[in-house]
Write an enzyme that holds these catalytic residues in place. Structure first.
Site, mmCIF file in Angstrom:
data_model
loop_
_atom_site.group_PDB
_atom_site.id
_atom_site.type_symbol
_atom_site.label_atom_id
_atom_site.label_comp_id
_atom_site.label_asym_id
_atom_site.label_seq_id
_atom_site.Cartn_x
_atom_site.Cartn_y
_atom_site.Cartn_z
ATOM 1 C CB THR A 48 -6.672 2.778 -4.924
ATOM 2 O OG1 THR A 48 -6.024 1.520 -4.723
ATOM 3 C CG2 THR A 48 -7.958 2.800 -4.124
ATOM 4 C CE1 TYR A 101 -6.235 4.820 -1.681
ATOM 5 C CE2 TYR A 101 -4.448 4.492 -0.106
ATOM 6 C CZ TYR A 101 -5.732 4.210 -0.547
ATOM 7 O OH TYR A 101 -6.495 3.311 0.148
ATOM 8 C CB SER A 161 -0.904 0.001 1.238
ATOM 9 O OG SER A 161 -1.574 1.242 1.380
ATOM 10 C CE LYS A 164 -7.615 -2.820 -3.825
ATOM 11 N NZ LYS A 164 -8.520 -1.970 -3.035
ATOM 12 C CG HIS A 210 -11.416 0.920 -0.063
ATOM 13 N ND1 HIS A 210 -10.620 1.505 -1.017
ATOM 14 C CD2 HIS A 210 -10.707 0.986 1.092
ATOM 15 C CE1 HIS A 210 -9.494 1.922 -0.462
ATOM 16 N NE2 HIS A 210 -9.514 1.603 0.818
#
Length: 387
Positions: A155, A129, A106, A251, A275
């Site tokens: 994402t 992100y 992540s 995603k 999510h």
């Protein structure tokens, strides 16, 4: 104590973690309708097994992002894992490699991506992100390329954080605000305090390094989900391609229409995801749109899904509907919290074993021959067989 399934590891994780940490792991948005719906979608599907098939040898191998995987799963991206165990991301990466699976790190990881690469030779993906200052994302992509990460998960379902009521109930904030309630929560979990809490609050070191900020987690308030780039749109796939030459997945796709748009932009795949029920409460389960999404996907594109996967049979259902594989979020985290790297490894082994057992009981020896015909609403199984 013998832990026989993911639910047992969940119970063990709940015992180990303070309430605020378990709530962060477990909770969903608002009334948690979507969180429950994700599980209900799997439970609503029934199997139609066929018997007297040769299932002496089971083959679960597949290809994920163009690379071989031992079974159809990715240890998915989860942020702030350092509140569960020290060196959590490294532990998850090692467990994934041992299981023959990719590990997706992540943006909100608590370990540097370079450190994660140092501890594993396995396949690594980066979840991204995009903040208002896109130089942060560009720097992170450059670092991941240099560390030989193979795939990127952009994402797109988090322009803002969903409303998570449990954060208010448990007092979860970052940085932590020291209240009598929080202190009591921590001191009544002495094992966690001795192994995790004593080392201080976790740090979002990846994000901080790419933003050229200090490593304290308080930097998240200015650079992560609180300042996401809300102008991000489909035209920015070209910007992404300019900075990433590996596989690109989108995603957070929640409609067939958006999946079709993603394919039109020639991405390598999509991850159908709400999510984990943590963003828009009331969204559909990804399971509901797998089959239709796959019908529009180019042959070269991969469709993955996540949300609510707690059994090997859940993986079978997703693949039977057409998904190439699934992303595992909470399940390996339960194992990690309960018993560190060995717990994460054990959870993955349990899921793989359940997957093989389910295939045998369905009368389907090869994952690649699994189709929706094994599900009760779709007639008879189309697995290759000798008559």
């Amino acid at each position: 104590m013998v832990l026989s399934n993911v639910a047992d590891y969940r119970t063990a994780a709940q015992r180990f973690l303070p309430g605020f940490a378990f709530s962060y792991l477990e909770g969903g948005a608002e009334n948690e309708i979507t969180l429950r719906r994700n599980r209900a979608a799997f439970e609503a599907l029934a199997f139609e097994p066929r018997v007297l098939q040769d299932v002496s040898v089971i083959d679960t191998r597949t290809m994920l992002a163009g690379r071989p995987a031992t079974w159809p799963a990715v240890v998915g991206p989860t942020g702030l894992n350092g509140i569960f165990r020290r060196h959590a991301d490294e532990a998850l990466a090692r467990a994934a490699q041992a299981a023959g699976l990719p590990f997706a790190l992540s943006t909100a990881s608590t370990s540097l991506l370079e450190v994660v690469r140092d501890v594993t030779d396995g396949d690594l993906w980066l979840q991204l992100y995009v903040q208002e200052d896109r130089r942060i994302a560009e720097n992170m992509m450059a670092r991941a390329r240099a560390a030989k990460f193979s795939a990127l998960l952009l994402t797109v379902d988090t322009p803002v954080l969903g409303q998570r009521d449990d954060y208010v109930r448990t007092g979860f904030t970052m940085p932590l605000r020291w209240t009598p309630r929080l202190v009591w929560d921590i001191v009544t979990h002495p094992r966690w305090l001795a192994t995790v809490g004593i080392h201080g609050q976790p740090k979002l070191v990846n994000l901080s390094r790419s933003a050229q900020l200090g490593a304290g987690i308080e930097d998240r308030m200015g650079t992560s989900t609180h300042r996401m780039d809300q102008t991000l749109n489909w035209r920015d796939i070209a910007w992404l391609r300019a900075h990433w030459d590996g596989k690109i997945f989108i995603k957070g796709i929640q409609t067939v229409e958006d999946a079709r748009t993603a394919f039109q932009h020639e991405v390598d795949g999509v991850v159908l995801s709400n999510h984990g029920g943590r963003q828009l409460d009331g969204a559909r389960s990804p399971l509901d749109i797998i089959a239709q999404t796959v019908s529009y996907a180019p042959r070269s594109a991969e469709v993955l899904a996540d949300g609510g996967i707690l059994r090997g049979s859940d993986i079978v259902k997703a693949v039977a509907l057409g998904a190439r594989g699934v992303l595992l979020g909470r399940a390996p985290l339960y194992g990690l919290a309960a018993a560190g790297q060995s717990g994460a490894r054990d959870v993955l082994a349990l899921l793989h074993n359940e997957l093989q057992t389910c295939l045998r009981l369905l009368g389907c020896a090869r994952l690649t021959s699994l189709t929706a015909d094994v599900l009760a609403s779709h007639g008879f199984t189309a697995c290759d067989r000798r008559r």
